[in-house]
Write a protein that holds these residues in place. Structure first.
Motif, short mmCIF file in Angstrom:
data_model
loop_
_atom_site.label_atom_id
_atom_site.label_comp_id
_atom_site.label_asym_id
_atom_site.label_seq_id
_atom_site.Cartn_x
_atom_site.Cartn_y
_atom_site.Cartn_z
N GLY A 13 0.79 -1.21 0.01
CA GLY A 13 0.07 -0.10 0.12
C GLY A 13 0.92 1.24 -0.10
N ALA B 228 -6.10 -0.66 -3.03
CA ALA B 228 -5.17 0.34 -2.79
C ALA B 228 -3.64 -0.40 -2.80
N PHE C 29 -2.39 6.42 -3.41
CA PHE C 29 -3.66 5.95 -4.36
C PHE C 29 -4.37 7.48 -4.59
N TYR D 254 -12.11 1.63 -10.34
CA TYR D 254 -11.73 3.15 -9.44
C TYR D 254 -12.30 4.19 -10.19
#
Length: 355
Positions: A9, A36, A194, A341
Protein backbone atom coordinates in the motif's frame (compact mmCIF):
# COMPACT_ATOMS: atom_id res chain seq x y z
CA UNK A 1 14.17 -10.45 9.42
CA UNK A 2 11.03 -8.35 9.90
CA UNK A 3 7.47 -9.04 8.78
CA UNK A 4 5.58 -6.10 7.27
CA UNK A 5 1.83 -6.37 6.67
CA UNK A 6 0.20 -4.13 4.07
CA UNK A 7 3.58 -3.47 2.51
CA UNK A 8 2.24 -2.89 -1.01
CA UNK A 9 0.00 0.00 0.00
CA UNK A 10 0.92 3.66 0.08
CA UNK A 11 2.68 4.01 3.44
CA UNK A 12 3.69 0.34 3.62
CA UNK A 13 5.46 0.33 0.26
CA UNK A 14 7.25 3.57 1.08
CA UNK A 15 8.36 2.00 4.35
CA UNK A 16 9.73 -1.10 2.60
CA UNK A 17 11.58 0.99 0.00
CA UNK A 18 13.00 3.30 2.66
CA UNK A 19 13.95 0.31 4.80
CA UNK A 20 16.20 -1.06 2.07
CA UNK A 21 17.62 2.41 1.61
CA UNK A 22 18.89 2.19 5.18
CA UNK A 23 19.32 -1.52 5.99
CA UNK A 24 20.03 -4.88 4.37
CA UNK A 25 17.85 -6.79 6.85
CA UNK A 26 15.32 -8.90 4.88
CA UNK A 27 11.61 -8.12 4.83
CA UNK A 28 8.72 -10.53 4.46
CA UNK A 29 5.95 -8.44 2.91
CA UNK A 30 2.40 -9.75 3.40
CA UNK A 31 -0.28 -7.90 1.44
CA UNK A 32 -3.75 -8.91 0.31
CA UNK A 33 -3.48 -6.67 -2.79
CA UNK A 34 -6.90 -5.09 -2.51
CA UNK A 35 -7.62 -2.10 -4.77
CA UNK A 36 -5.05 0.09 -2.91
CA UNK A 37 -2.31 -2.53 -2.78
CA UNK A 38 -0.06 -2.21 -5.79
CA UNK A 39 2.96 -4.37 -6.56
CA UNK A 40 4.18 -1.83 -9.10
CA UNK A 41 5.09 0.35 -6.08
CA UNK A 42 7.81 -2.24 -5.43
CA UNK A 43 9.06 -2.77 -8.98
CA UNK A 44 12.56 -1.65 -8.02
CA UNK A 45 12.79 -4.64 -5.66
CA UNK A 46 12.12 -7.30 -8.30
CA UNK A 47 14.81 -9.94 -8.00
CA UNK A 48 16.04 -8.57 -4.68
CA UNK A 49 16.52 -11.57 -2.38
CA UNK A 50 16.03 -9.35 0.68
CA UNK A 51 12.38 -8.78 -0.22
CA UNK A 52 10.03 -11.76 0.10
CA UNK A 53 6.52 -10.90 -1.06
CA UNK A 54 3.56 -13.04 -0.01
CA UNK A 55 0.04 -12.34 -1.20
CA UNK A 56 -2.35 -12.97 1.67
CA UNK A 57 -4.69 -11.66 4.33
CA UNK A 58 -3.73 -10.84 7.92
CA UNK A 59 -6.97 -12.61 8.84
CA UNK A 60 -5.66 -15.89 7.42
CA UNK A 61 -4.30 -17.31 10.66
CA UNK A 62 -2.91 -20.46 9.07
CA UNK A 63 -0.83 -18.43 6.60
CA UNK A 64 0.39 -15.93 9.21
CA UNK A 65 1.31 -18.73 11.63
CA UNK A 66 3.28 -20.42 8.86
CA UNK A 67 5.15 -17.21 7.96
CA UNK A 68 6.04 -16.50 11.58
CA UNK A 69 7.22 -20.03 12.26
CA UNK A 70 9.26 -20.30 9.06
CA UNK A 71 10.86 -16.84 8.88
CA UNK A 72 11.23 -16.15 12.63
CA UNK A 73 10.92 -12.34 12.40
CA UNK A 74 12.22 -10.16 15.21
CA UNK A 75 9.39 -7.69 14.61
CA UNK A 76 5.99 -7.33 12.95
CA UNK A 77 5.00 -3.90 11.59
CA UNK A 78 1.28 -3.74 10.86
CA UNK A 79 0.26 -1.32 8.10
CA UNK A 80 -2.58 -3.52 6.82
CA UNK A 81 -5.82 -1.55 6.99
CA UNK A 82 -8.74 -0.16 5.06
CA UNK A 83 -8.08 3.55 5.32
CA UNK A 84 -10.40 5.76 3.26
CA UNK A 85 -13.13 7.60 5.20
CA UNK A 86 -15.42 8.02 2.18
CA UNK A 87 -15.29 4.30 1.43
CA UNK A 88 -16.01 3.53 5.09
CA UNK A 89 -19.19 5.59 4.84
CA UNK A 90 -20.50 3.76 1.79
CA UNK A 91 -19.20 0.31 2.81
CA UNK A 92 -18.24 -0.02 6.48
CA UNK A 93 -18.21 -3.84 6.59
CA UNK A 94 -14.77 -4.13 4.96
CA UNK A 95 -13.34 -1.80 7.61
CA UNK A 96 -14.73 -3.89 10.44
CA UNK A 97 -13.41 -7.07 8.84
CA UNK A 98 -9.86 -5.87 8.14
CA UNK A 99 -9.18 -3.29 10.82
CA UNK A 100 -10.84 -5.04 13.74
CA UNK A 101 -11.17 -8.75 12.96
CA UNK A 102 -7.96 -8.81 10.91
CA UNK A 103 -5.96 -7.09 13.66
CA UNK A 104 -7.40 -9.48 16.23
CA UNK A 105 -6.40 -12.55 14.22
CA UNK A 106 -2.95 -11.10 13.54
CA UNK A 107 -2.46 -10.46 17.26
CA UNK A 108 -3.51 -14.02 18.05
CA UNK A 109 -0.94 -15.39 15.60
CA UNK A 110 1.73 -13.12 17.07
CA UNK A 111 0.78 -14.19 20.59
CA UNK A 112 1.21 -17.86 19.69
CA UNK A 113 4.54 -17.17 18.04
CA UNK A 114 5.88 -14.88 20.77
CA UNK A 115 4.91 -17.34 23.52
CA UNK A 116 7.24 -19.98 22.07
CA UNK A 117 10.29 -17.72 21.76
CA UNK A 118 13.16 -18.06 24.20
CA UNK A 119 13.47 -15.32 26.81
CA UNK A 120 16.06 -13.26 24.95
CA UNK A 121 14.05 -13.23 21.73
CA UNK A 122 10.85 -12.52 23.68
CA UNK A 123 12.40 -9.42 25.21
CA UNK A 124 13.69 -8.07 21.90
CA UNK A 125 10.58 -8.86 19.81
CA UNK A 126 8.29 -5.95 18.83
CA UNK A 127 4.81 -5.65 17.36
CA UNK A 128 4.41 -2.15 15.92
CA UNK A 129 0.87 -1.09 15.03
CA UNK A 130 0.49 1.86 12.65
CA UNK A 131 -2.62 3.92 13.36
CA UNK A 132 -4.09 7.36 12.74
CA UNK A 133 -4.83 10.64 14.50
CA UNK A 134 -8.47 10.28 13.41
CA UNK A 135 -9.12 8.03 16.42
CA UNK A 136 -9.02 11.19 18.56
CA UNK A 137 -11.97 12.80 16.80
CA UNK A 138 -12.06 16.45 15.85
CA UNK A 139 -10.64 19.70 17.22
CA UNK A 140 -11.97 23.22 17.42
CA UNK A 141 -9.95 26.02 15.83
CA UNK A 142 -8.33 27.02 19.13
CA UNK A 143 -7.99 23.58 20.74
CA UNK A 144 -4.57 22.22 21.62
CA UNK A 145 -3.30 19.47 19.27
CA UNK A 146 -3.84 15.80 20.05
CA UNK A 147 -1.42 14.24 22.52
CA UNK A 148 -0.95 10.58 23.37
CA UNK A 149 -3.29 11.05 26.35
CA UNK A 150 -6.15 12.59 24.33
CA UNK A 151 -9.35 10.59 24.81
CA UNK A 152 -10.52 8.60 21.80
CA UNK A 153 -13.62 9.99 20.07
CA UNK A 154 -13.77 8.54 16.53
CA UNK A 155 -16.42 9.97 14.22
CA UNK A 156 -16.39 7.75 11.11
CA UNK A 157 -16.63 3.99 10.58
CA UNK A 158 -12.97 4.11 9.50
CA UNK A 159 -11.69 5.90 12.58
CA UNK A 160 -13.90 3.80 14.86
CA UNK A 161 -12.44 0.61 13.38
CA UNK A 162 -8.90 1.93 13.85
CA UNK A 163 -9.70 2.95 17.42
CA UNK A 164 -10.91 -0.59 18.10
CA UNK A 165 -7.70 -2.03 16.66
CA UNK A 166 -5.61 0.32 18.84
CA UNK A 167 -7.48 -0.88 21.92
CA UNK A 168 -6.89 -4.50 20.99
CA UNK A 169 -3.15 -3.88 20.60
CA UNK A 170 -3.03 -2.16 23.98
CA UNK A 171 -5.00 -5.00 25.60
CA UNK A 172 -2.66 -7.66 24.22
CA UNK A 173 0.26 -5.87 25.85
CA UNK A 174 -1.39 -5.43 29.23
CA UNK A 175 -3.03 -8.85 29.30
CA UNK A 176 -0.46 -11.08 27.64
CA UNK A 177 2.73 -9.03 27.90
CA UNK A 178 3.41 -8.83 24.16
CA UNK A 179 5.88 -5.96 23.56
CA UNK A 180 3.73 -3.69 21.40
CA UNK A 181 4.25 -0.17 20.07
CA UNK A 182 1.56 2.07 18.56
CA UNK A 183 2.04 5.09 16.33
CA UNK A 184 -0.76 7.53 15.52
CA UNK A 185 0.08 9.64 12.50
CA UNK A 186 -1.38 12.71 10.83
CA UNK A 187 -2.30 12.91 7.13
CA UNK A 188 0.44 11.42 4.96
CA UNK A 189 1.29 12.48 1.42
CA UNK A 190 4.00 11.65 -1.09
CA UNK A 191 4.88 9.13 -3.84
CA UNK A 192 2.65 6.11 -4.56
CA UNK A 193 -0.40 7.67 -2.88
CA UNK A 194 -3.57 6.11 -4.27
CA UNK A 195 -5.42 8.82 -6.24
CA UNK A 196 -8.66 8.72 -4.27
CA UNK A 197 -7.05 10.85 -1.53
CA UNK A 198 -7.01 14.64 -1.72
CA UNK A 199 -3.48 15.46 -2.90
CA UNK A 200 -3.05 12.82 -5.64
CA UNK A 201 -6.67 13.30 -6.73
CA UNK A 202 -6.11 17.03 -7.20
CA UNK A 203 -2.89 16.46 -9.16
CA UNK A 204 -4.38 13.84 -11.49
CA UNK A 205 -7.66 15.72 -12.01
CA UNK A 206 -5.86 19.00 -12.65
CA UNK A 207 -3.66 17.46 -15.34
CA UNK A 208 -6.70 15.79 -16.92
CA UNK A 209 -8.62 19.08 -17.05
CA UNK A 210 -11.26 17.80 -14.63
CA UNK A 211 -12.94 19.54 -11.71
CA UNK A 212 -10.98 19.70 -8.45
CA UNK A 213 -13.64 18.72 -5.87
CA UNK A 214 -13.32 20.40 -2.48
CA UNK A 215 -15.67 19.36 0.32
CA UNK A 216 -17.82 22.03 1.96
CA UNK A 217 -16.02 25.34 2.40
CA UNK A 218 -12.59 23.72 2.16
CA UNK A 219 -11.55 25.05 5.57
CA UNK A 220 -11.07 21.60 7.14
CA UNK A 221 -7.59 21.63 8.68
CA UNK A 222 -5.13 18.74 8.59
CA UNK A 223 -1.56 18.29 9.81
CA UNK A 224 0.39 17.10 6.76
CA UNK A 225 3.23 14.58 7.14
CA UNK A 226 5.54 13.65 4.26
CA UNK A 227 5.54 9.87 3.98
CA UNK A 228 9.33 9.45 4.18
CA UNK A 229 9.33 11.38 7.46
CA UNK A 230 6.65 8.99 8.73
CA UNK A 231 8.75 6.00 7.69
CA UNK A 232 11.77 7.42 9.54
CA UNK A 233 9.65 7.88 12.65
CA UNK A 234 8.43 4.28 12.52
CA UNK A 235 11.99 3.01 12.21
CA UNK A 236 12.97 5.11 15.19
CA UNK A 237 10.05 3.86 17.30
CA UNK A 238 10.83 0.28 16.33
CA UNK A 239 14.44 0.77 17.34
CA UNK A 240 14.04 2.68 20.60
CA UNK A 241 10.38 2.92 21.60
CA UNK A 242 9.28 1.60 24.96
CA UNK A 243 6.93 -1.43 24.82
CA UNK A 244 3.36 -0.50 25.64
CA UNK A 245 3.85 3.13 24.63
CA UNK A 246 2.05 5.19 22.00
CA UNK A 247 3.84 7.82 19.91
CA UNK A 248 2.10 10.52 17.89
CA UNK A 249 3.76 11.30 14.54
CA UNK A 250 3.02 14.65 12.92
CA UNK A 251 4.53 17.05 10.44
CA UNK A 252 3.85 20.33 12.29
CA UNK A 253 2.15 21.48 9.07
CA UNK A 254 -1.46 22.50 9.73
CA UNK A 255 -3.19 23.65 6.55
CA UNK A 256 -6.77 24.01 5.37
CA UNK A 257 -7.74 21.73 2.50
CA UNK A 258 -8.42 24.66 0.17
CA UNK A 259 -4.91 25.99 0.83
CA UNK A 260 -3.44 22.60 -0.03
CA UNK A 261 -5.41 22.51 -3.29
CA UNK A 262 -4.39 26.05 -4.21
CA UNK A 263 -0.73 25.32 -3.45
CA UNK A 264 -0.79 22.32 -5.78
CA UNK A 265 -2.45 24.41 -8.48
CA UNK A 266 0.22 27.07 -8.20
CA UNK A 267 3.05 24.50 -8.45
CA UNK A 268 1.41 22.99 -11.53
CA UNK A 269 1.08 26.46 -13.07
CA UNK A 270 4.86 26.74 -12.83
CA UNK A 271 5.81 23.27 -14.05
CA UNK A 272 2.96 22.30 -16.42
CA UNK A 273 1.16 25.55 -17.38
CA UNK A 274 -2.20 25.36 -19.11
CA UNK A 275 -2.73 26.83 -22.56
CA UNK A 276 -5.33 29.16 -21.06
CA UNK A 277 -6.19 30.13 -17.50
CA UNK A 278 -4.92 28.69 -14.22
CA UNK A 279 -5.47 25.39 -12.46
CA UNK A 280 -7.28 27.20 -9.66
CA UNK A 281 -10.09 27.79 -12.17
CA UNK A 282 -10.90 24.05 -11.95
CA UNK A 283 -11.70 24.15 -8.20
CA UNK A 284 -15.29 23.12 -7.52
CA UNK A 285 -16.83 23.13 -4.05
CA UNK A 286 -19.07 20.09 -3.48
CA UNK A 287 -21.39 18.98 -0.70
CA UNK A 288 -19.43 18.02 2.40
CA UNK A 289 -19.23 14.38 3.45
CA UNK A 290 -21.27 13.22 6.45
CA UNK A 291 -19.63 13.75 9.84
CA UNK A 292 -16.58 15.45 8.34
CA UNK A 293 -14.08 16.21 11.13
CA UNK A 294 -13.17 19.88 11.10
CA UNK A 295 -9.59 19.82 12.31
CA UNK A 296 -6.82 17.36 13.16
CA UNK A 297 -3.52 18.42 14.69
CA UNK A 298 -0.75 16.30 16.20
CA UNK A 299 1.52 17.21 19.11
CA UNK A 300 4.63 15.15 18.28
CA UNK A 301 6.79 16.47 21.11
CA UNK A 302 6.93 13.13 22.94
CA UNK A 303 8.58 11.51 19.92
CA UNK A 304 11.00 14.40 19.63
CA UNK A 305 11.76 14.52 23.35
CA UNK A 306 12.11 10.79 24.05
CA UNK A 307 13.39 9.42 20.73
CA UNK A 308 15.02 12.48 19.15
CA UNK A 309 12.87 12.44 16.00
CA UNK A 310 11.49 15.37 14.06
CA UNK A 311 10.30 15.70 10.45
CA UNK A 312 12.88 16.66 7.85
CA UNK A 313 10.38 18.12 5.37
CA UNK A 314 8.30 21.27 5.57
CA UNK A 315 5.02 21.22 3.69
CA UNK A 316 6.55 23.45 1.04
CA UNK A 317 9.47 21.09 0.38
CA UNK A 318 7.38 17.93 0.68
CA UNK A 319 4.57 19.04 -1.63
CA UNK A 320 7.10 20.20 -4.23
CA UNK A 321 8.70 16.73 -4.19
CA UNK A 322 5.27 15.10 -4.36
CA UNK A 323 4.04 17.08 -7.37
CA UNK A 324 7.35 16.47 -9.14
CA UNK A 325 7.01 12.71 -8.52
CA UNK A 326 3.51 12.62 -10.02
CA UNK A 327 4.59 14.66 -13.03
CA UNK A 328 7.40 12.20 -13.78
CA UNK A 329 5.34 9.08 -13.00
CA UNK A 330 2.09 9.66 -14.89
CA UNK A 331 2.26 6.12 -16.25
CA UNK A 332 1.95 4.81 -12.68
CA UNK A 333 -1.22 6.84 -12.17
CA UNK A 334 -2.68 5.78 -15.52
CA UNK A 335 -2.01 2.11 -14.77
CA UNK A 336 -3.91 2.06 -11.49
CA UNK A 337 -6.86 4.19 -12.53
CA UNK A 338 -8.89 1.19 -13.59
CA UNK A 339 -12.52 1.23 -14.60
CA UNK A 340 -13.53 0.16 -11.09
CA UNK A 341 -11.60 3.06 -9.56
CA UNK A 342 -13.14 5.58 -11.97
CA UNK A 343 -16.60 4.20 -11.29
CA UNK A 344 -16.12 4.69 -7.55
CA UNK A 345 -14.81 8.25 -7.92
CA UNK A 346 -17.70 9.21 -10.20
CA UNK A 347 -20.23 7.70 -7.80
CA UNK A 348 -18.69 9.37 -4.73
CA UNK A 349 -18.50 12.86 -6.18
CA UNK A 350 -21.52 12.81 -8.50
CA UNK A 351 -23.86 12.27 -5.57
CA UNK A 352 -22.44 15.35 -3.86
CA UNK A 353 -22.82 17.71 -6.80
CA UNK A 354 -21.78 21.32 -7.07
CA UNK A 355 -22.50 23.69 -4.17
Amino acid sequence: MILVTGGAGFIGSNFVLDWFGNFDEPVVNLDKLTYAGNLSNLTSLQGDARHIFVRGDIGNSELVDELLTYHRPRAVINFAAESHVDRSITGPAAFIETNINGTFKLLESVRRYWKELDEGDKDSFRFLHVSTDEVYGTLGPDDAPFTESTAYAPNSPYSASKAASDHLVRAYHHTYGIPVLTTNCSNNYGPYHFPEKLIPLVISNALAGKALPVYGDGRQVRDWLYVSDHCAAIRRVLDAGQPGETYNVGGWNEMANIEVVQTICDILDQHRPKAQGRYRDQVQFVTDRPGHDRRYAIDARKLERELDWKPAETFESGIAKTVEWYLTNEAWVDAIQSGAYQDWVEQNYAQRGRQ
